[in-house]
Design a protein around this motif. Structure first.
Motif, PDB file in Angstrom:
ATOM      1  N   PRO A 188     -14.939  -0.962   6.197  1.00 19.98           N
ATOM      2  CA  PRO A 188     -15.949  -0.738   5.141  1.00 19.98           C
ATOM      3  C   PRO A 188     -15.444   0.017   3.919  1.00 19.98           C
ATOM      4  N   LEU A 189     -14.195   0.476   3.937  1.00 20.84           N
ATOM      5  CA  LEU A 189     -13.701   1.287   2.830  1.00 20.84           C
ATOM      6  C   LEU A 189     -13.446   0.430   1.593  1.00 20.84           C
ATOM      7  N   PRO A 190     -13.614   1.006   0.386  1.00 25.03           N
ATOM      8  CA  PRO A 190     -13.251   0.290  -0.839  1.00 25.03           C
ATOM      9  C   PRO A 190     -11.739   0.155  -0.949  1.00 25.03           C
ATOM     10  N   VAL A 191     -11.280  -0.836  -1.696  1.00 28.28           N
ATOM     11  CA  VAL A 191      -9.838  -1.073  -1.805  1.00 28.28           C
ATOM     12  C   VAL A 191      -9.114   0.118  -2.420  1.00 28.28           C
ATOM     13  N   GLY A 196      -1.570   3.329  -3.269  1.00 29.24           N
ATOM     14  CA  GLY A 196      -0.921   2.357  -4.142  1.00 29.24           C
ATOM     15  C   GLY A 196      -1.879   1.451  -4.876  1.00 29.24           C
ATOM     16  N   VAL A 197      -3.165   1.523  -4.543  1.00 23.23           N
ATOM     17  CA  VAL A 197      -4.167   0.710  -5.246  1.00 23.23           C
ATOM     18  C   VAL A 197      -4.868   1.595  -6.267  1.00 23.23           C
ATOM     19  N   GLY A 198      -4.405   1.489  -7.515  1.00 23.97           N
ATOM     20  CA  GLY A 198      -5.026   2.230  -8.601  1.00 23.97           C
ATOM     21  C   GLY A 198      -6.017   1.366  -9.351  1.00 23.97           C
ATOM     22  N   PRO A 199      -6.494   1.842 -10.505  1.00 20.30           N
ATOM     23  CA  PRO A 199      -7.501   1.091 -11.264  1.00 20.30           C
ATOM     24  C   PRO A 199      -7.053  -0.322 -11.637  1.00 20.30           C
ATOM     25  N   ALA A 200      -5.793  -0.469 -12.074  1.00 19.13           N
ATOM     26  CA  ALA A 200      -5.330  -1.794 -12.505  1.00 19.13           C
ATOM     27  C   ALA A 200      -5.264  -2.765 -11.328  1.00 19.13           C
ATOM     28  N   THR A 201      -4.699  -2.315 -10.204  1.00 19.10           N
ATOM     29  CA  THR A 201      -4.610  -3.173  -9.028  1.00 19.10           C
ATOM     30  C   THR A 201      -5.994  -3.499  -8.493  1.00 19.10           C
ATOM     31  N   GLY A 209     -12.705 -11.222  -6.006  1.00 20.45           N
ATOM     32  CA  GLY A 209     -13.752 -10.903  -5.052  1.00 20.45           C
ATOM     33  C   GLY A 209     -13.316 -10.027  -3.909  1.00 20.45           C
ATOM     34  N   LEU A 210     -12.168  -9.373  -4.054  1.00 21.76           N
ATOM     35  CA  LEU A 210     -11.649  -8.504  -2.999  1.00 21.76           C
ATOM     36  C   LEU A 210     -11.965  -7.055  -3.344  1.00 21.76           C
ATOM     37  N   THR A 211     -13.002  -6.517  -2.736  1.00 25.05           N
ATOM     38  CA  THR A 211     -13.431  -5.150  -3.063  1.00 25.05           C
ATOM     39  C   THR A 211     -13.393  -4.214  -1.864  1.00 25.05           C
ATOM     40  N   GLN A 212     -13.286  -4.759  -0.647  1.00 25.44           N
ATOM     41  CA  GLN A 212     -13.254  -3.931   0.554  1.00 25.44           C
ATOM     42  C   GLN A 212     -11.955  -4.149   1.315  1.00 25.44           C
ATOM     43  N   VAL A 213     -11.581  -3.148   2.100  1.00 25.86           N
ATOM     44  CA  VAL A 213     -10.348  -3.232   2.880  1.00 25.86           C
ATOM     45  C   VAL A 213     -10.412  -4.408   3.852  1.00 25.86           C
TER      46      VAL A 213
END
Length: 505
Positions: A188-191, A196-201, A209-213
């Motif tokens: 359920p966590l956000p990406v 290593g996943v910052g705002p740009a990534t 459409g990839l918003t959750q782990v």
């Protein structure tokens, strides 16, 4: 993935603010904000009482004051924070020699490398889970007993999940992720929760459409590699699946040492900018020497009035920790920067670190040149500590309280600045001022130890109390009162205080 969740992540709760509350009885249970107090300052840490009003770290201080106008706003006291951190890290090293500090208030611990390692490796999973849980709870209790602060602990089989667990444990809790529960925690966590996943990534992933782990874990690795590159894509995919092979590393060698100051008023006078650069170079050298290091590359950082940020660097043939050499190079690099319009931030750093210094002809030449210059100008100013280049203001209340400003001046010390007027950068005789900053430690000849609540219009207000005492009385003095002087922080534990009330460090 380990069969037993034996990697521990410790995160002290609202560390800077919590230390201030522990050392100042009158602030316990009240909103406290620590950070830069100037108009351009930012929040370093906010207590949980202040977070209720929406104040959080990295927020502009002016915005924090609007949200919590009645909070206590204090300068950081890094000397005390380091002392407390050393005590906490010492408790961690009793559990294992593999302790990886991430900051003053955060660290990983590999419990399998410690005295309980054999039990964790050879016992059953159930016994191992109960043992690491008990070790985590005992650690939290030991920290509370030693320094009076709460901490949050996460336990898991990987560093990534241990950190996730400690975040879920906040404040003042413990979360253990048992083997087999990884997907339950991660999905359920956000990406953005993935390292290593910052705002740009995150934006690149959101467009698909990839918003959750859980969605990242279900995406084929080759597609993520195509989107993010081979190393990044494969790494993000592995973390989303709960795979993290990073080991706890006891020593994290620093790559550079640097200091910087943001000024409340843009500096336009080149001589004043050079003077600030010299002071930053001196601070940088003090940090180098405290770490018993030297360096080959000197770097300056200049942020202009329009937020344009420039860096310049120069590399020596051999490492040095000579303040005259580093200051001279920093000045030379400054000449390469166009300063028209004013400077809002300056920084000096040294990289290419080594454990030794090698005197060379360049260092000797720089020293001789400086000595010659000093001989030609015997009244060339006085030394001052530029730790806080901000105006003085009250610890409580909004940003409109009385203040005075001189770049580079600091609390409780007399600092000399160019100019005979009240505005920095003028020309004439040296102007001597005495500065007191909210939260600063002071000592009065009769009343003992206290801390500055605020200052302005020639007066300074002090509350006299100690960490182990009751809420203390408040008194107001002239800023030049000879019986009031700057003091070192008192330790949080009374057993470390001497009979006369001073700190034993």
């Amino acid at each position: 993935m380990r069969s037993v969740p034996s990697i521990l992540h410790l995160d002290m709760d609202a560390f800077f603010a919590a230390v201030e509350q522990a050392s100042k009885p009158s602030l316990r249970g009240k909103p406290v904000v620590v950070g830069g107090l100037g108009g351009r300052g930012v929040v370093a840490t906010a207590s949980y009482e202040a977070r209720v009003f929406g104040v959080h770290s990295a927020m502009p201080m002016a915005q924090a004051r609007r949200r919590a106008p009645n909070a206590a706003y204090l300068i950081p006291r890094f000397e005390l924070y380091r002392q407390v951190s050393d005590l906490v890290m010492g408790l961690l090293r009793e559990l294992s020699p593999l302790v990886e500090p991430l900051s003053l208030d955060e660290a990983f611990v590999d419990l399998e490398a410690g005295p309980y390692g054999e039990l964790l490796r050879e016992g059953s999973v159930e016994e191992g889970v109960e043992l690491v849980r008990a070790l985590g709870e005992d650690l939290r209790a030991d920290i509370l007993a030693a320094v009076g602060l709460t901490a949050s602990v996460g336990l898991s089989g990987t560093k990534f999940l241990a950190k996730i667990a400690s975040e879920q444990a906040k404040p003042d809790g413990l979360v253990l992720i048992e083997p087999g529960r990884e997907r339950e925690i991660l999905d359920p966590l956000p990406v953005r929760a993935l390292p290593g996943v910052g705002p740009a990534t995150a934006e690149t992933l959101r467009r698909l459409g990839l918003t959750q782990v859980s969605q990242i874990a279900a995406t084929p690795e080759d597609e993520l590699v195509r989107l993010l590159g081979r190393a990044h894509g494969a790494g993000v995919h592995a973390l989303a699946l709960g795979r993290d092979e990073r080991a706890v590393v006891a020593e994290r060698d620093a790559k550079s040492v640097s200091v910087e100051d943001t000024f409340e008023v843009d500096l336009g006078d080149r001589e004043l900018i050079r003077a600030e650069l010299d002071r930053l170079a001196d601070r940088c050298v003090r940090r180098l020497r405290a770490a018993a290091r030297s360096g080959r590359t000197v770097v300056i950082k200049v942020r202009l009035f329009d937020f344009t940020t420039l860096t310049r660097s120069e590399t020596l043939l051999s490492p040095t920790d000579d303040p005259l050499v580093i200051s001279a190079i920093a000045r030379r690099l400054l000449e390469q920067v166009e300063l028209t319009g004013g400077v809002r931030l300056l920084g000096v750093g040294v990289s290419g670190l080594a454990d030794f210094t090698q005197e060379d002809l360049f260092a000797q030449a720089e020293r001789e040149a400086a000595e010659a210059a000093a001989a030609g100008y015997p009244d060339g100013g006085s030394e001052q500590d530029p730790e806080a280049a901000h105006g003085a203001e009250a610890a409580y209340g909004g940003p409109d309280g009385p203040r005075a400003f001189h770049p580079g001046s600091s609390g409780g010390e007399r600092s000399s600045l160019p100019g005979g007027s009240e505005h920095p950068g003028g020309v004439g005789t040296l102007l001597t001022v005495r500065r007191w900053m909210p939260g600063q430690d002071v000592r009065h000849a009769e009343l003992g130890h206290g801390w500055v609540q605020g200052s302005g219009v020639g007066r300074v207000t002090v509350r006299f109390e100690t960490p182990w005492g009751e809420r203390g009385p408040v008194r107001t003095f002239s800023v030049d009162d000879p019986e009031l002087e700057k003091a070192d922080p008192l330790p949080l534990v009374r057993g470390s205080a001497l009979a006369d009330g001073t700190a034993e460090v």
